[in-house]
Design a protein around this motif. Structure first.
Motif, PDB file in Angstrom:
ATOM      1  N   ARG A 281       2.891  -0.020 -14.997  1.00  0.00           N
ATOM      2  CA  ARG A 281       3.770   1.004 -15.550  1.00  0.00           C
ATOM      3  C   ARG A 281       5.211   0.502 -15.608  1.00  0.00           C
ATOM      4  N   MET A 282       5.627  -0.266 -14.614  1.00  0.00           N
ATOM      5  CA  MET A 282       6.980  -0.800 -14.632  1.00  0.00           C
ATOM      6  C   MET A 282       7.167  -1.775 -15.792  1.00  0.00           C
ATOM      7  N   LYS A 283       6.159  -2.606 -16.047  1.00  0.00           N
ATOM      8  CA  LYS A 283       6.250  -3.527 -17.182  1.00  0.00           C
ATOM      9  C   LYS A 283       6.244  -2.766 -18.499  1.00  0.00           C
ATOM     10  N   HIS A 284       5.459  -1.701 -18.563  1.00  0.00           N
ATOM     11  CA  HIS A 284       5.415  -0.905 -19.789  1.00  0.00           C
ATOM     12  C   HIS A 284       6.769  -0.248 -20.075  1.00  0.00           C
ATOM     13  N   LEU A 285       7.478   0.161 -19.005  1.00  0.00           N
ATOM     14  CA  LEU A 285       8.781   0.796 -19.177  1.00  0.00           C
ATOM     15  C   LEU A 285       9.914  -0.206 -19.303  1.00  0.00           C
ATOM     16  N   GLY A 286       9.595  -1.484 -19.243  1.00  0.00           N
ATOM     17  CA  GLY A 286      10.620  -2.509 -19.339  1.00  0.00           C
ATOM     18  C   GLY A 286      11.371  -2.721 -18.052  1.00  0.00           C
ATOM     19  N   LEU A 287      10.778  -2.371 -16.931  1.00  0.00           N
ATOM     20  CA  LEU A 287      11.422  -2.542 -15.633  1.00  0.00           C
ATOM     21  C   LEU A 287      10.854  -3.774 -14.946  1.00  0.00           C
ATOM     22  N   SER A 288      11.678  -4.422 -14.191  1.00  0.00           N
ATOM     23  CA  SER A 288      11.232  -5.607 -13.472  1.00  0.00           C
ATOM     24  C   SER A 288      10.490  -5.195 -12.207  1.00  0.00           C
ATOM     25  N   PRO A 289       9.274  -5.701 -11.995  1.00  0.00           N
ATOM     26  CA  PRO A 289       8.515  -5.329 -10.781  1.00  0.00           C
ATOM     27  C   PRO A 289       8.907  -6.155  -9.566  1.00  0.00           C
ATOM     28  N   ALA A 290       9.971  -6.892  -9.631  1.00  0.00           N
ATOM     29  CA  ALA A 290      10.316  -7.784  -8.529  1.00  0.00           C
ATOM     30  C   ALA A 290      10.656  -7.011  -7.259  1.00  0.00           C
ATOM     31  N   GLY A 291      11.225  -5.827  -7.394  1.00  0.00           N
ATOM     32  CA  GLY A 291      11.636  -5.087  -6.204  1.00  0.00           C
ATOM     33  C   GLY A 291      10.552  -4.241  -5.586  1.00  0.00           C
ATOM     34  N   TYR A 292       9.367  -4.228  -6.195  1.00  0.00           N
ATOM     35  CA  TYR A 292       8.298  -3.369  -5.683  1.00  0.00           C
ATOM     36  C   TYR A 292       7.590  -4.061  -4.530  1.00  0.00           C
ATOM     37  N   ASP A 293       7.569  -3.409  -3.386  1.00  0.00           N
ATOM     38  CA  ASP A 293       6.964  -3.972  -2.178  1.00  0.00           C
ATOM     39  C   ASP A 293       5.785  -3.101  -1.804  1.00  0.00           C
ATOM     40  N   GLU A 294       4.593  -3.514  -2.273  1.00  0.00           N
ATOM     41  CA  GLU A 294       3.427  -2.663  -2.043  1.00  0.00           C
ATOM     42  C   GLU A 294       2.759  -2.892  -0.707  1.00  0.00           C
ATOM     43  N   MET A 295       3.084  -3.978  -0.023  1.00  0.00           N
ATOM     44  CA  MET A 295       2.382  -4.290   1.212  1.00  0.00           C
ATOM     45  C   MET A 295       3.207  -3.937   2.461  1.00  0.00           C
ATOM     46  N   ASN A 296       4.416  -3.473   2.277  1.00  0.00           N
ATOM     47  CA  ASN A 296       5.258  -3.134   3.424  1.00  0.00           C
ATOM     48  C   ASN A 296       4.900  -1.742   3.898  1.00  0.00           C
ATOM     49  N   ASP A 297       4.111  -1.654   4.920  1.00  0.00           N
ATOM     50  CA  ASP A 297       3.562  -0.387   5.376  1.00  0.00           C
ATOM     51  C   ASP A 297       4.054  -0.090   6.781  1.00  0.00           C
ATOM     52  N   HIS A 298       4.497   1.154   6.983  1.00  0.00           N
ATOM     53  CA  HIS A 298       5.000   1.565   8.294  1.00  0.00           C
ATOM     54  C   HIS A 298       4.035   2.537   8.965  1.00  0.00           C
ATOM     55  N   GLN A 299       2.754   2.411   8.687  1.00  0.00           N
ATOM     56  CA  GLN A 299       1.809   3.358   9.254  1.00  0.00           C
ATOM     57  C   GLN A 299       1.585   3.118  10.742  1.00  0.00           C
ATOM     58  N   ASN A 300       1.884   1.943  11.250  1.00  0.00           N
ATOM     59  CA  ASN A 300       1.621   1.634  12.640  1.00  0.00           C
ATOM     60  C   ASN A 300       2.849   1.817  13.519  1.00  0.00           C
ATOM     61  N   THR A 301       3.805   2.632  13.071  1.00  0.00           N
ATOM     62  CA  THR A 301       4.986   2.939  13.864  1.00  0.00           C
ATOM     63  C   THR A 301       5.082   4.440  14.065  1.00  0.00           C
ATOM     64  N   LEU A 302       5.689   4.823  15.148  1.00  0.00           N
ATOM     65  CA  LEU A 302       5.953   6.230  15.433  1.00  0.00           C
ATOM     66  C   LEU A 302       7.392   6.376  15.877  1.00  0.00           C
ATOM     67  N   SER A 303       7.995   7.494  15.485  1.00  0.00           N
ATOM     68  CA  SER A 303       9.393   7.764  15.806  1.00  0.00           C
ATOM     69  C   SER A 303       9.495   9.128  16.451  1.00  0.00           C
ATOM     70  N   TYR A 304      10.481   9.275  17.321  1.00  0.00           N
ATOM     71  CA  TYR A 304      10.682  10.538  18.017  1.00  0.00           C
ATOM     72  C   TYR A 304      12.121  10.625  18.484  1.00  0.00           C
ATOM     73  N   ILE A 305      12.498  11.804  18.957  1.00  0.00           N
ATOM     74  CA  ILE A 305      13.878  12.096  19.341  1.00  0.00           C
ATOM     75  C   ILE A 305      13.947  12.341  20.844  1.00  0.00           C
ATOM     76  N   LEU A 306      14.978  11.815  21.453  1.00  0.00           N
ATOM     77  CA  LEU A 306      15.288  12.092  22.855  1.00  0.00           C
ATOM     78  C   LEU A 306      16.637  12.793  22.892  1.00  0.00           C
ATOM     79  N   ILE A 307      16.626  14.103  23.094  1.00  0.00           N
ATOM     80  CA  ILE A 307      17.861  14.872  23.144  1.00  0.00           C
ATOM     81  C   ILE A 307      18.435  14.794  24.554  1.00  0.00           C
ATOM     82  N   ASN A 308      19.679  14.357  24.652  1.00  0.00           N
ATOM     83  CA  ASN A 308      20.373  14.238  25.929  1.00  0.00           C
ATOM     84  C   ASN A 308      19.483  13.561  26.971  1.00  0.00           C
ATOM     85  N   PRO A 309      19.098  12.327  26.743  1.00  0.00           N
ATOM     86  CA  PRO A 309      18.242  11.652  27.733  1.00  0.00           C
ATOM     87  C   PRO A 309      18.989  11.424  29.042  1.00  0.00           C
ATOM     88  N   SER A 310      18.237  11.096  30.067  1.00  0.00           N
ATOM     89  CA  SER A 310      18.836  10.873  31.379  1.00  0.00           C
ATOM     90  C   SER A 310      19.727   9.640  31.342  1.00  0.00           C
TER      91      SER A 310
END
Length: 1179
Positions: free
Chosen positions: A1103-1132
């Motif tokens: 689709r990017m090639k069809h629209l005349g866009l360069s696919p160089a910036g597309y990163d399909e393998m960079n996956d953050h599924q194995n990370t978790l994030s959370y908040i610590l409010i006023n930690p010790s």
């Protein structure tokens, strides 16, 4: 000269009135005729009618007198029965009849005891007097109410009963022989019932109150039942004078046993007249009573629907609040009740719900629970009716909460209803505090009189904007404004910590899920306030700087001082900076696990003369731990000897023989001077304004001005100092995907932005979207870090909205939808930093409530699959649907979190979803989670102001703002949160309030085995391949793991290799065990998953090639599924800092130091916009 006027005779009075109407003022000084107008005809009949019928008070007295006469006649009848003994004569001597005692014989009835009774002369006189008065009153009322039809008056049942009971007594006056004749005086009970009903009606008319239909119906039913029983008792007793000669008590016993269908049979009538009377009375009861019960049941059901009234006595003796809503949903109700009753001092309050719709089944079931049935009262009615407000006793209420219906398709119409409700309540009860929730910001100015107002779209867009620069701000605010009980961390892989939200059990340290333990513990922090001179936390810091008090209070007590308010000023200042000196009258606002009033303090005993406790540690490499032990809302804090001392530094313990010199941290001074304020080396001063623009900025025209936006899209928006353009951008240049005469760019890639995009996908460009742009263009954001903003709108924006945003730099819009992949690619989704998906108004209502988010969830899931490296922030209508965000059906960890959420919900937690990874990471948000902000303001009236300051909706001179900093490798030498606190306070004056931490998700045992089996299978397959095929396979696998883009030829190669492996494994399968076969299947599934992701990547690139866009910036393998994030409010204080931690900071207002800065600094804040000089003078 003769006076001609004196010679003219005066005109007759009939001309004077005419001349007065014609305007002749010459006759005004003369005498006038007084004309009296009568409201009623001046006749004797009309005057009697006015006294006996029309006038409520006099009519009430007449009916009360009539009711008393009927009761007196019934009482006299009972007295006559008690005095009359049929065995001693029948009172018939006047007729010379035999009066000998006769026994009853079957087949023959002696009618004499039935016809004649023994009535004494005084009793006869009283009964005659009552009869004469009653008959005279009845005839008079019949005459006054006569309307031309005499038969209508005569054939009325009350009139006939009056004739039967009164006329015979009058006849005995003229014919004394009949003095002992039986007269059924007991039938006067029915006339007493009739008089009682009329008396109640007149009573309500006299006191000017609407009578209750339920009360009238109950009164009619009770009186009818009593009259039936009384009639049956007297009738059976009298007829049985010729039979069993029953007493009144025996008759009462018989009637009760008969009407209750028990029928013992020990007392029964013996003669046929009494038996006939019993049959008649039973038939009458079977006809009359069911009708009465049916009407009563109908009124009871209607009363249950409408809720009845809130007792005036209860309103005067008990405290209550009123909740006004358009439609009551179970989620809204439970959020309100859980938050409202979470405060101990509100346990005795009643909640009166005023809703125009009928209570649904779910709400009815909840309100039948004993915990709520005794404290929650549901009234069906409208806030626009004074009658319904009176039923809710609004004038006695402690507060009135008016909530808008966010599920309405037309949100403007919902706001209009809310405005009218607020006006109606203010008109009816001017002294009742109002807490109003509004949806659209343009409607906010209509309810400025309300004590507390929460505009939904203002808060929503500001929070989503801060989510882009301060990750998980929505989760931070949500946790701070919740006071609900039961939010706990897991125990033994998702087991609940015992106790309430403020309870921390030491045994929870054994939980293998460390992040859940820390996250659950820190989520108990809330915002509290206390007077400085009354505080144990802050009293010793009077006369010292704010940053000094904040740092040492956190070091000593573990509390985070975030703001103050002067006694003579209602404005709250968040982190006013080190130049602010604490005063004894200041109100301090702090974040802690519980408020100071519920805390108990213990000073540790010092067994040593020197201050060795300053260097005491819990462990080999730990700083002093301030243990916080909360139990039932009370906190006991063990205090180390951390006396406030100037020049103190946080020394680090030596580790394992490493004696290298570590960088030191400057102390926090009691009173800051200009030399102590310098830029911290671990973060750049975001308030710094580059006075000398670079050549690239000059060539591109990026030299911005700072000032207030010249145009606001709605009334009531708080002015904010922002980065602005010198000249507004033409409307044609705001369109991202279409070129114009000024530029020829048609996609985001062509603009060549230096920073990544922030894309907002919304249905329409509402006025609330303006609050998304303002925080991202605030003056304290560095120009070099400003992200371009792209608005992806389903509908074209209005001209007034474009006129408001055309002054902001790098703000564009594009008409499109997230459903269309081409629109996403054109707006630059492949190199965007954040994608904000706003809930669409058209999908907020659905036949099934929770299906309102279906389209948004599926679209976001598609984005998650296509652009796995994109940070997506989603708004949902229902918080319960956030479990579907980034849904992975076969993920073991997600399934475990799902079980934890179910357990938390069963235990009554209304934040059961807090351990869901998308919520903890701040990637999903629901505006309904902020409803508790309005509820909490009833106890903490400052919470709305503090939240608005944190979100940048309000800017108070001298108040700080929320920002963040990232911990890099160069900053790890600080090691702990306490040392970071000291570093920030001593250098830039920043106050940290929490940490956003990202960790690698630990694989479960099954997942680890799966990865190991995949590696073993790959080795086995490589042994079967020749050397050339092995090299190709390894090369292919390496490309898939490490490359950021792949060619289309890789996909057929993978398919071919997988088919070769499958054929070879199938031929050699009998030689291996079942375990090997299972490993082979896992390997094949892994290849299938890889091929599916590869197909998605190819789709996007095509689709990017069809629209005349360069696919160089597309990163399909960079996956953050194995990370978790959370908040610590006023930690010790002893919390260790980790790499890539993001610290939430409240940074002091940079404009506070402008008067003391140099000329270049001052000039940097003075922009060249014509109005900026005036605005800066106001600051």
């Amino acid at each position: 000269m003769v006076d001609l006027d004196s010679e003219v005779p005066p005109l007759p009075p009939r001309y004077r009135f005419r001349d007065l109407l014609l305007g002749d003022q010459g006759w005004q000084s003369d005498d006038r005729v007084q004309v009296e107008f009568y409201m009623n005809e001046n006749t004797f009949k009309e005057r009697l009618k006015l006294f006996f019928i029309k006038n409520q008070r006099s009519s009430l007295r007449i009916r009360l007198f009539n009711f008393s006469l009927k009761l007196l006649s019934c009482f006299l009848y009972i007295v006559r029965v008690l005095l009359d003994d049929p065995t001693q004569g029948l009172g018939c001597k006047e007729l010379n009849r035999s009066c000998s005692n006769q026994n009853y014989t079957p087949g023959a009835i002696d009618w004499s005891p039935i016809i004649w009774v023994n009535r004494s002369l005084p009793l006869w006189g009283l009964q005659v007097s009552v009869a004469v008065i009653s008959l005279f009153e009845t005839l008079l009322l019949s005459y006054l109410s006569y309307k031309g039809n005499i038969w209508e008056q005569i054939l009325r049942i009350p009139f006939l009963l009056e004739i039967i009971n009164a006329v015979p007594f009058i006849i005995t006056i003229f014919w004394p022989v009949l003095r002992n004749l039986f007269i059924p005086v007991f039938l006067n009970c029915w006339l007493a019932k009739h008089a009682l009903e009329n008396m109640i009606n007149d009573l309500h008319r006299a006191i000017q109150r609407t009578q209750s239909a339920m009360f009238n119906q109950v009164l009619i039913l009770i009186s009818t039942l009593l009259c039936l029983i009384f009639t049956c008792i007297c009738g059976i007793q009298h007829l049985e004078r010729a039979g069993n000669r029953l007493t009144l008590f025996d008759s009462l016993y018989f009637c009760i046993v008969t009407f209750s269908t028990v029928g013992f049979g020990d007392v029964t009538p013996k003669i046929w007249p009494s038996k006939l009377l019993v049959v008649i009375m039973i038939c009458v009861a079977l006809v009359v009573l069911p009708i009465q019960f049916e009407q009563l049941a109908y009124l009871w059901m209607e009363r249950q629907k409408s809720g009845g009234n809130y007792s005036r006595y209860r309103a005067q003796t008990e405290k209550h609040v009123v909740l006004c809503v358009s439609s009551l949903k179970i989620d809204l109700l439970m959020d309100f009740l859980n938050e409202f009753y979470a405060h101990p001092r509100l346990q005795d309050y009643y909640v009166v719900i005023l809703c125009p719709t009928e209570m649904d089944a779910q709400v009815r079931r909840v309100l039948q629970i004993p915990m709520w049935s005794q404290r929650v009262i549901y009234l069906q009615g409208s806030a626009l009716k004074d009658q319904d407000l009176l039923r809710a006793k609004m004038d006695n209420a402690e507060a009135c909460f008016i909530l808008s219906s966010r599920c309405e398709v037309d949100r403007t119409a919902a706001d209009h209803q809310t405005i009218l409700r607020a006006w109606a309540v203010k008109d009816f009860a001017p002294n009742c505090p109002l807490y109003v929730q509004i949806l659209k910001p343009e409607n906010k100015f209509h309810i400025k009189f309300a004590d507390h107002v929460v505009c939904e779209e203002e808060f929503k867009y500001a929070m989503l904007a801060l989510n882009c620069i301060c990750p998980a701000t929505s989760t931070l605010i949500t946790l701070l404004v919740h006071t609900s009980r039961g939010h706990t961390a897991p125990w033994e892989a998702f087991r609940q910590l015992t106790g309430t939200k403020q309870t921390l059990n030491r045994e929870s340290q054994q939980s293998p899920e460390q992040w859940q333990k820390m996250y659950g513990r820190c989520s108990g922090n809330e915002v509290y306030h206390i007077n400085l001179e009354e505080s144990t936390f802050f009293a010793e810091y009077e006369g010292k700087s704010f940053t000094y008090a904040s740092f040492h209070a956190h070091k000593k007590f573990g509390v985070c001082l975030i703001g103050v308010r002067k006694e003579d000023n209602k404005n709250i200042l968040l982190n006013p900076g080190p130049r602010y000196i604490m005063s004894s009258t200041d109100i301090c606002f702090y974040i802690n696990i519980t408020k100071e009033e519920n805390s108990a303090f213990k000073k540790q005993e010092k067994h040593r003369k020197n201050h060795e406790s300053k260097l005491s540690y819990h462990g080999a490499s730990r700083l002093p731990v301030h243990s916080i032990i909360a139990s039932m809302g009370t906190v006991a804090i063990d205090l180390q000897d951390t006396g406030c001392r100037s020049g103190a530094t946080l020394a680090l313990p030596a580790e394992g023989g490493k004696e290298g010199r570590r960088p030191s941290i400057a102390p926090v001074l009691e009173v800051a001077d200009s030399s102590s304020l310098h830029t911290c080396d671990l973060l750049s001063d975001q308030s710094e304004d580059e006075t000398t623009p670079s050549d690239d900025e000059v060539s591109a025209g990026l030299e911005y001005a700072k000032g207030y936006p010249p145009y606001s899209p709605y009334i009531g928006s708080s002015p904010t100092f922002c980065h602005l353009l010198h000249e507004k951008v033409p409307f044609c240049c705001l369109r991202l995907d279409k070129g114009c005469q000024h530029n020829y760019y048609e996609d985001a890639k062509a603009y060549g932005f230096k920073n990544k995009l922030i894309i907002v996908a919304a249905e329409t460009a509402g006025n609330g979207l303006y609050n998304f742009i303002v925080p991202l263009r605030a003056y304290y954001r560095p120009k070099k870090e400003l992200n371009p903003i792209v608005l992806l709108l389903d509908n074209p924006p209005d001209m007034h909205f474009l006129d408001a945003i055309c002054w902001f730099p790098m703000v564009y819009y594009m008409v499109g939808s997230i459903d269309n992949l081409d629109d996403l690619l054109r707006c630059g989704v492949t190199f965007a930093a954040n994608m904000v998906v706003v809930d669409k108004e058209s999908t907020m209502s659905a036949e099934e409530d929770y299906m309102a988010d279906a389209k948004t969830i599926v679209n976001v899931q598609t984005l998650f699959r296509l652009f796995s490296s994109l940070s997506i922030i989603t708004e949902l209508t229902h918080p319960a649907n956030m479990r579907f965000m980034q849904f992975r059906a076969k993920d073991c960890y997600s399934l475990a979190l799902s079980k934890l959420e179910k357990k938390e919900r069963e235990k009554g937690s209304n934040l059961a979803f807090m351990f869901r990874l998308p919520f903890a990471a701040g990637r999903v948000f629901s505006i309904s989670m902020l409803d508790t902000l309005l509820y909490q303001s009833f106890v903490k009236d400052y919470m709305i102001s503090i939240t608005r300051l944190l979100l940048g909706l309000d800017t108070t001179p001298g108040s700080g703002f929320l920002c963040s900093m990232k911990i890099t490798e160069e900053d790890l030498w600080i090691r702990t949160y306490a040392r970071l606190y000291q570093k920030l306070c001593s250098s830039t004056g920043d106050i940290p309030i929490g940490v956003y931490r990202t960790e690698s998700q630990k694989l479960t045992t099954s997942e680890s085995r799966e990865m190991a089996s995949q590696s073993q299978i790959s080795i086995s397959v490589e042994e079967w391949e020749d050397t050339k095929d092995t090299k190709e396979q390894l090369s292919c696998r390496g490309n898939h793991r490490n490359s950021t883009s792949s060619d289309q030829s890789d996909h057929p190669l993978l398919r071919r290799k997988s088919m070769q492996w499958a054929r070879r494994l199938s031929r050699r399968a009998p030689r291996h065990s079942a375990k090997t076969a299972e490993k082979i299947n896992q390997q094949r599934m892994n290849l299938y998953r890889r091929s599916e992701r590869q197909e998605l990547a190819e789709l996007v690139k095509n689709r990017m090639k069809h629209l005349g866009l360069s696919p160089a910036g597309y990163d399909e393998m960079n996956d953050h599924q194995n990370t978790l994030s959370y908040i610590l409010i006023n930690p010790s204080p002893d919390t260790r800092l980790e790499l890539n931690d993001i610290v939430y900071l409240i940074r002091p207002d940079p404009l506070t130091y402008v008067p003391n800065a140099g000329p270049s600094r001052k000039d940097s804040f003075c922009n060249t916009v014509g109005q900026d000089t005036r605005e800066e003078t106001q600051l």
